[in-house]
Design a protein around this motif. Structure first.
Motif, PDB file in Angstrom:
ATOM      1  N   THR A  52       0.871  -1.312   0.044  1.00 61.86           N
ATOM      2  CA  THR A  52       0.152   0.017   0.163  1.00 61.86           C
ATOM      3  C   THR A  52       0.840   1.234  -0.040  1.00 61.86           C
ATOM      4  O   THR A  52       0.734   2.099  -0.853  1.00 61.86           O
ATOM      5  CB  THR A  52      -0.820   0.160   1.201  1.00 61.86           C
ATOM      6  OG1 THR A  52      -1.681  -1.170   1.238  1.00 61.86           O
ATOM      7  CG2 THR A  52      -1.808   1.490   1.221  1.00 61.86           C
ATOM      8  N   ILE A  53       1.837   1.233   0.866  1.00 60.40           N
ATOM      9  CA  ILE A  53       2.728   2.527   0.773  1.00 60.40           C
ATOM     10  C   ILE A  53       3.430   2.681  -0.146  1.00 60.40           C
ATOM     11  O   ILE A  53       3.481   3.903  -1.012  1.00 60.40           O
ATOM     12  CB  ILE A  53       3.867   2.315   2.304  1.00 60.40           C
ATOM     13  CG1 ILE A  53       3.076   2.381   3.416  1.00 60.40           C
ATOM     14  CG2 ILE A  53       4.987   3.298   1.918  1.00 60.40           C
ATOM     15  CD1 ILE A  53       3.869   1.922   4.664  1.00 60.40           C
ATOM     16  N   ASP A  54       4.138   1.583  -1.061  1.00 62.41           N
ATOM     17  CA  ASP A  54       4.488   1.735  -2.308  1.00 62.41           C
ATOM     18  C   ASP A  54       3.674   2.226  -3.473  1.00 62.41           C
ATOM     19  O   ASP A  54       4.041   2.951  -4.080  1.00 62.41           O
ATOM     20  CB  ASP A  54       5.123   0.234  -2.725  1.00 62.41           C
ATOM     21  CG  ASP A  54       6.366  -0.157  -1.916  1.00 62.41           C
ATOM     22  OD1 ASP A  54       7.068   0.588  -1.204  1.00 62.41           O
ATOM     23  OD2 ASP A  54       6.769  -1.318  -2.177  1.00 62.41           O
ATOM     24  N   ARG A  55       2.403   1.426  -3.510  1.00 57.74           N
ATOM     25  CA  ARG A  55       1.380   1.948  -4.574  1.00 57.74           C
ATOM     26  C   ARG A  55       1.052   3.481  -4.451  1.00 57.74           C
ATOM     27  O   ARG A  55       1.232   4.287  -5.179  1.00 57.74           O
ATOM     28  CB  ARG A  55       0.062   1.223  -4.185  1.00 57.74           C
ATOM     29  CG  ARG A  55      -1.102   1.373  -5.182  1.00 57.74           C
ATOM     30  CD  ARG A  55      -2.020   0.416  -5.131  1.00 57.74           C
ATOM     31  NE  ARG A  55      -2.588   0.512  -3.754  1.00 57.74           N
ATOM     32  CZ  ARG A  55      -3.263   1.157  -3.121  1.00 57.74           C
ATOM     33  NH1 ARG A  55      -3.819   2.160  -3.574  1.00 57.74           N
ATOM     34  NH2 ARG A  55      -3.724   1.104  -1.882  1.00 57.74           N
ATOM     35  N   LEU A  56       0.692   3.981  -3.141  1.00 54.60           N
ATOM     36  CA  LEU A  56       0.419   5.379  -2.959  1.00 54.60           C
ATOM     37  C   LEU A  56       1.687   6.219  -3.135  1.00 54.60           C
ATOM     38  O   LEU A  56       1.406   7.519  -3.531  1.00 54.60           O
ATOM     39  CB  LEU A  56      -0.271   5.628  -1.524  1.00 54.60           C
ATOM     40  CG  LEU A  56      -1.695   4.748  -1.461  1.00 54.60           C
ATOM     41  CD1 LEU A  56      -2.047   4.966   0.053  1.00 54.60           C
ATOM     42  CD2 LEU A  56      -2.609   5.377  -2.441  1.00 54.60           C
ATOM     43  N   SER A  57       2.955   5.778  -2.759  1.00 58.04           N
ATOM     44  CA  SER A  57       4.135   6.454  -2.947  1.00 58.04           C
ATOM     45  C   SER A  57       4.310   6.806  -4.686  1.00 58.04           C
ATOM     46  O   SER A  57       4.460   8.223  -4.985  1.00 58.04           O
ATOM     47  CB  SER A  57       5.171   6.082  -2.534  1.00 58.04           C
ATOM     48  OG  SER A  57       5.336   5.924  -1.052  1.00 58.04           O
ATOM     49  N   LYS A  58       4.033   5.891  -5.523  1.00 60.90           N
ATOM     50  CA  LYS A  58       4.215   5.895  -6.849  1.00 60.90           C
ATOM     51  C   LYS A  58       2.973   6.594  -7.417  1.00 60.90           C
ATOM     52  O   LYS A  58       3.092   7.324  -8.259  1.00 60.90           O
ATOM     53  CB  LYS A  58       4.335   4.562  -7.099  1.00 60.90           C
ATOM     54  CG  LYS A  58       5.807   4.084  -7.121  1.00 60.90           C
ATOM     55  CD  LYS A  58       5.892   2.328  -7.432  1.00 60.90           C
ATOM     56  CE  LYS A  58       6.898   2.008  -6.999  1.00 60.90           C
ATOM     57  NZ  LYS A  58       7.041   0.525  -7.002  1.00 60.90           N
ATOM     58  N   SER A  59       1.575   6.388  -6.937  1.00 65.73           N
ATOM     59  CA  SER A  59       0.554   6.899  -7.866  1.00 65.73           C
ATOM     60  C   SER A  59       0.003   8.337  -7.431  1.00 65.73           C
ATOM     61  O   SER A  59      -0.367   8.997  -8.095  1.00 65.73           O
ATOM     62  CB  SER A  59      -0.559   5.877  -7.813  1.00 65.73           C
ATOM     63  OG  SER A  59      -1.145   5.860  -6.364  1.00 65.73           O
ATOM     64  N   LYS A  60       0.504   8.660  -6.022  1.00 67.87           N
ATOM     65  CA  LYS A  60      -0.258   9.863  -5.580  1.00 67.87           C
ATOM     66  C   LYS A  60       1.025  10.526  -5.313  1.00 67.87           C
ATOM     67  O   LYS A  60       0.746  11.857  -5.061  1.00 67.87           O
ATOM     68  CB  LYS A  60      -0.921   9.627  -4.498  1.00 67.87           C
ATOM     69  CG  LYS A  60      -2.180   8.690  -4.704  1.00 67.87           C
ATOM     70  CD  LYS A  60      -3.260   9.310  -5.338  1.00 67.87           C
ATOM     71  CE  LYS A  60      -4.647   8.469  -5.745  1.00 67.87           C
ATOM     72  NZ  LYS A  60      -5.490   9.104  -6.413  1.00 67.87           N
ATOM     73  N   GLY A  61       1.985  10.430  -5.220  1.00 71.15           N
ATOM     74  CA  GLY A  61       3.231  11.211  -4.777  1.00 71.15           C
ATOM     75  C   GLY A  61       3.340  11.430  -3.416  1.00 71.15           C
ATOM     76  O   GLY A  61       3.998  12.534  -2.821  1.00 71.15           O
ATOM     77  N   VAL A  62       2.872  10.655  -2.580  1.00 67.37           N
ATOM     78  CA  VAL A  62       2.757  10.804  -1.219  1.00 67.37           C
ATOM     79  C   VAL A  62       4.068  10.429  -0.595  1.00 67.37           C
ATOM     80  O   VAL A  62       4.941   9.158  -0.843  1.00 67.37           O
ATOM     81  CB  VAL A  62       1.600  10.076  -0.431  1.00 67.37           C
ATOM     82  CG1 VAL A  62       1.801  10.172   1.075  1.00 67.37           C
ATOM     83  CG2 VAL A  62       0.299  10.442  -0.918  1.00 67.37           C
ATOM     84  N   LEU A  63       4.675  11.213   0.385  1.00 67.66           N
ATOM     85  CA  LEU A  63       6.236  10.646   1.004  1.00 67.66           C
ATOM     86  C   LEU A  63       5.625  10.043   2.391  1.00 67.66           C
ATOM     87  O   LEU A  63       4.838  10.880   3.312  1.00 67.66           O
ATOM     88  CB  LEU A  63       6.834  11.913   1.339  1.00 67.66           C
ATOM     89  CG  LEU A  63       8.090  11.969   2.268  1.00 67.66           C
ATOM     90  CD1 LEU A  63       8.900  11.005   1.305  1.00 67.66           C
ATOM     91  CD2 LEU A  63       8.677  13.158   2.606  1.00 67.66           C
ATOM     92  N   PHE A  64       6.171   8.848   2.582  1.00 67.21           N
ATOM     93  CA  PHE A  64       6.052   8.358   3.972  1.00 67.21           C
ATOM     94  C   PHE A  64       7.192   8.290   4.610  1.00 67.21           C
ATOM     95  O   PHE A  64       8.480   7.969   4.218  1.00 67.21           O
ATOM     96  CB  PHE A  64       5.560   6.952   3.656  1.00 67.21           C
ATOM     97  CG  PHE A  64       3.976   6.714   3.124  1.00 67.21           C
ATOM     98  CD1 PHE A  64       3.108   6.521   3.999  1.00 67.21           C
ATOM     99  CD2 PHE A  64       3.839   6.702   1.725  1.00 67.21           C
ATOM    100  CE1 PHE A  64       1.717   6.395   3.549  1.00 67.21           C
ATOM    101  CE2 PHE A  64       2.480   6.588   1.259  1.00 67.21           C
ATOM    102  CZ  PHE A  64       1.612   6.504   2.082  1.00 67.21           C
TER     103      PHE A  64
END
Length: 94
Positions: A52-64
């Motif tokens: 989930t973290i990988d997907r949202l980082s790539k698709s939404k540009g979110v920094l975790f």
């Protein structure tokens, strides 16, 4: 800035609750998400939370931002990290 929590009053929660909280925060427009997580089960990055973290980082540009060593100094360190990043030393409570 916003603050949310997916754990219960004792600090426990499930992986699915953490994922739901992350997805909610992204839907609310979060661009940076700091997580404080702990587990006794090592991850190789294929678990649902990591995916989930990988997907949202790539698709939404979110920094975790996920600190290492939340379980304290006596927990395991993944074999590949032994020569690199180490968890921070456990600080005495004060």
């Amino acid at each position: 800035m916003s603050r949310s929590r997916t754990a219960n009053n004792t600090g426990s929660g499930t992986e699915s609750e953490a994922i739901a909280g992350i997805e909610w925060a992204v839907e609310q427009g979060a661009r940076v998400i700091t997580l404080g997580l702990s587990s006794s089960i090592p991850s190789d990055g294929t678990d649902p939370l990591s995916q989930t973290i990988d997907r949202l980082s790539k698709s939404k540009g979110v920094l975790f931002v996920v600190p290492a060593g939340d379980s304290g100094r006596d927990r395991w360190v993944r074999e590949r990290d032994r020569a690199g990043v180490q968890p921070p030393p456990h600080l005495p409570e004060g």
